[in-house]
Design an enzyme around this catalytic site. Structure first.
Site, PDB file in Angstrom:
ATOM      1  N   CYS A  35     -19.300 -48.206  40.744  1.00  0.00           N
ATOM      2  CA  CYS A  35     -20.508 -47.447  40.429  1.00  0.00           C
ATOM      3  C   CYS A  35     -21.478 -48.216  39.537  1.00  0.00           C
ATOM      4  O   CYS A  35     -22.594 -47.765  39.305  1.00  0.00           O
ATOM      5  CB  CYS A  35     -20.132 -46.147  39.722  1.00  0.00           C
ATOM      6  SG  CYS A  35     -19.278 -46.478  38.176  1.00  0.00           S
ATOM      7  N   CYS A 104     -13.175 -43.957  37.226  1.00  0.00           N
ATOM      8  CA  CYS A 104     -13.718 -43.990  35.860  1.00  0.00           C
ATOM      9  C   CYS A 104     -12.599 -44.289  34.861  1.00  0.00           C
ATOM     10  O   CYS A 104     -12.827 -44.969  33.860  1.00  0.00           O
ATOM     11  CB  CYS A 104     -14.383 -42.663  35.526  1.00  0.00           C
ATOM     12  SG  CYS A 104     -15.401 -41.998  36.861  1.00  0.00           S
TER      13      CYS A 104
END
Ligand code: FES
Length: 148
Positions: A35, A104
């Site tokens: 990302c 994440c």
């Protein structure tokens, strides 16, 4: 936005150990190839024990929560113990993350190892847990994502 549990929300809204250690013994930055979000972890080390850890994250709520709880998990641990922390443990400690947000936690896992890698470079120490670790590798950040 109902996809985050309360603990994740708490660590996102009230992150612990946010910031940067002055003159750290190790500091590592890692950017997610998934990302593009970035995370920095800095550590203080005394007698091979991590006595302090702080993070800075330019990223999503899960990344902030993951890095915050990861710093808490590191403090008080030896380097070897901290290297053994996996992104799965970070997710478990948070009480779970949505599947699309697992990467994440991988960012936090890599940032920890990057900071320790920097420490090992500065001190000339070697750690089994760092074997094969390349702080610049854009490796498989999709691992540990459960099948849908
Ligand atoms: Fe990038 Fe979470 S979406 S770290």
């Amino acid at each position: 936005m109902a996809m985050y549990n309360e603990k994740v929300m708490d660590y996102f809204m009230n992150p612990r150990n946010m910031g940067e250690i002055e003159n750290p013994d190790g500091v590592g930055t890692y950017g997610s190839p998934v990302c593009g979000d970035m995370m920095q972890v800095s550590i203080r080390v005394e007698d091979d024990v991590i006595t302090d850890a702080k993070f800075k994250t330019f990223g999503c709520g899960s990344a902030i929560a993951s890095s915050s709880i990861a710093t808490e998990m590191m403090i008080g641990k030896t380097i070897d113990e901290a290297l053994a922390i996996t992104n799965k443990q970070i997710v478990n400690e948070l009480g779970g993350l949505p599947p699309v947000k697992i990467h994440c936690s991988v960012l936090a896992d890599h940032a920890i190892k990057s900071a320790i890698y920097d420490y090992s470079q500065k001190t000339g120490k070697t750690y089994a847990g760092l074997e094969g670790f390349d702080p610049n590798a854009e490796e498989d950040d999709h691992h540990d994502i459960p099948e849908e």
